[in-house]
Scaffold this active site. Structure first.
Site, mmCIF file in Angstrom:
data_model
loop_
_atom_site.group_PDB
_atom_site.id
_atom_site.type_symbol
_atom_site.label_atom_id
_atom_site.label_comp_id
_atom_site.label_asym_id
_atom_site.label_seq_id
_atom_site.Cartn_x
_atom_site.Cartn_y
_atom_site.Cartn_z
ATOM 1 N N SER A 1 -10.378 -2.443 10.351
ATOM 2 C CA SER A 1 -10.383 -3.185 8.919
ATOM 3 C C SER A 1 -11.690 -3.660 8.291
ATOM 4 O O SER A 1 -11.517 -4.171 7.445
ATOM 5 C CB SER A 1 -9.323 -4.639 9.368
ATOM 6 O OG SER A 1 -7.931 -4.015 9.489
ATOM 7 N N LYS B 1 -11.960 -2.698 4.883
ATOM 8 C CA LYS B 1 -11.594 -3.519 3.818
ATOM 9 C C LYS B 1 -12.891 -4.196 2.773
ATOM 10 O O LYS B 1 -12.694 -4.599 1.642
ATOM 11 C CB LYS B 1 -10.662 -4.574 4.176
ATOM 12 C CG LYS B 1 -9.727 -4.228 4.709
ATOM 13 C CD LYS B 1 -8.190 -5.215 5.014
ATOM 14 C CE LYS B 1 -7.012 -4.718 5.413
ATOM 15 N NZ LYS B 1 -7.047 -4.568 6.939
ATOM 16 N N SER C 1 -6.695 -10.433 6.984
ATOM 17 C CA SER C 1 -6.738 -8.854 6.786
ATOM 18 C C SER C 1 -5.306 -8.208 6.656
ATOM 19 O O SER C 1 -5.089 -7.286 7.435
ATOM 20 C CB SER C 1 -7.448 -8.439 8.255
ATOM 21 O OG SER C 1 -7.924 -7.122 8.153
ATOM 22 N N LYS D 1 -15.962 -9.716 7.539
ATOM 23 C CA LYS D 1 -14.779 -8.993 7.697
ATOM 24 C C LYS D 1 -14.613 -8.565 9.260
ATOM 25 O O LYS D 1 -15.400 -8.259 9.794
ATOM 26 C CB LYS D 1 -14.525 -7.712 6.872
ATOM 27 C CG LYS D 1 -13.259 -7.248 6.902
ATOM 28 C CD LYS D 1 -12.071 -8.094 6.310
ATOM 29 C CE LYS D 1 -10.803 -7.762 6.661
ATOM 30 N NZ LYS D 1 -10.393 -8.083 8.234
#
Length: 377
Positions: free
Chosen positions: A56, A59, A116, A220
């Site tokens: 993730s 992202k 997320s 992130k």
């Protein structure tokens, strides 16, 4: 060639006085990198160009393109996004959007940054580009523009897909672009706990740095069975923001420990020094110019990343040209500001023309001669 240059620059850094400290840094992650935001200087690197699954952390690019759409006026934080069946089918980390459910860009950004949410990431991608496939094309185009040579995206979420890879170096590049040019993202990445849907949906940040590391600003997390545990962690202290990238750590806890190790090393050993002039600069004479002088200025954004041992005792020396011939364009070099720490030169910064000075015309020259003649009489 870029990789060779980056490796050479890293070698030069490690061969300096901070070499013993740099070599003392150890992380368990097979790939890791520490970068300073303002200058883009790499302070630590380990296997930084090996292609790995980012999970993730993908992202970061999804957030970057969404923030670019917001800042360009294509979207606003109040724009309502309608969840498609495709967005709702993502699985993994999500907030369980229902098909045709509407939520603002603001709330979807919050869901992506804090928990997320894959469903919100795809919904935002569809809102920006019309479809996730079209958005992925933009992701890869933007990656090329940023020099992310190790990267190929297959989706907007980081869910496992063959060929969906990047590197620690490339993650740092896109993270830097996001936090440097879209600082509003902090309103989401610094949230520890919050809610959506009028308080009925609870959010707790997957990034433990936000709660437990002083100065954390984001950014992130990511994890899958094959990618293992990844992180792009950012923090700011004393006006300096650092990006710590961790890829394929064995446990969630270890990725945070590794990131804290890198960030602590950076804050302990380096300082970002904003250079301002000690005294005003005198104008430089212009030969055959429409005006007699041009004012030199220090170029904008002159910040030096220095070892802390060198940052506390800086002195300046100015060297300016005796004159410059017209025409002069803004940005033409007029001299040099030399910054030293003790006996060591740590930077030589250009002093530039702050304005344009056209060459004098024949008519203007004749007028000057006539004025001179009359004044002489």
């Amino acid at each position: 060639m870029r990789k060779l240059i980056a490796s050479f620059c890293a070698l030069l850094l490690f061969l300096g006085p901070a070499a013993s400290a740099a070599y003392a840094v150890e992380v368990d992650a097979p790939s890791a990198l520490l970068m300073e935001k303002e200058t883009g200087t790499v302070l630590f690197a380990k296997d930084e160009h090996t292609q790995r699954e980012p999970a993730s952390v993908t992202k970061v690019m999804t957030l970057l393109l969404t923030m670019e759409a917001v800042d360009s006026g294509q979207l606003s934080y109040d724009t309502m996004v309608t969840a498609s069946a495709h967005a709702c089918s993502m699985g993994g980390s999500q907030i369980w959007l229902k098909e045709n459910e509407q939520m603002s860009v603001h709330d979807m950004l919050k869901a992506v940054c804090v928990v997320s949410a894959n469903d919100c990431a795809v919904a935002l991608a569809e809102q920006v580009a019309g479809s996730e496939d079209a958005f992925v094309e933009r992701m890869n185009q933007r990656a090329q523009e940023l020099g992310m040579e190790d990267t190929h995206f297959c989706n907007a979420t980081g869910l496992p897909a063959a060929g969906h890879v990047t590197s620690a170096y490339d993650i740092a590049l896109m993270s830097r672009e996001l936090i440097l040019n879209h600082p509003d993202i902090r309103q989401y990445t610094t949230i520890w706990m919050d809610t959506l849907r009028d308080g009925t949906s609870q959010l707790v940040n997957t990034n433990r740095l936000v709660r437990f590391f002083d100065g954390a600003t984001g950014l992130k997390t990511g994890s899958t069975d094959s990618a293992l545990y990844c992180l792009s962690g950012t923090a700011e202290r004393d006006g300096m923001e650092l990006i710590a990238v961790i890829m394929k750590d064995a446990t969630s806890n270890q990725r945070f420990e590794d990131a804290k190790t890198l960030l602590t090393y950076g804050f302990s050993n380096y300082a970002l020094c904003k250079i301002t002039l000690d005294t005003p600069l005198p104008p430089v004479p212009v030969e055959l110019g429409s005006q007699a002088t041009v004012q030199p200025v220090l170029s904008a954004g002159d910040a030096l990343l220095l070892e802390k041992s060198k940052a506390g005792n800086l002195t300046q020396t100015v060297s300016l040209a005796e004159s410059i011939a017209a025409p002069v364009a803004p940005g033409d070099r007029l001299g040099t500001l030399t910054v030293t720490s003790g006996e060591e030169i740590v930077a030589e910064l250009p002093l530039l023309a702050g304005e344009s000075v056209p060459r004098v015309t024949y008519g203007q020259m004749l007028l000057r001669l006539l004025k001179t003649a009359f004044l002489a009489d």
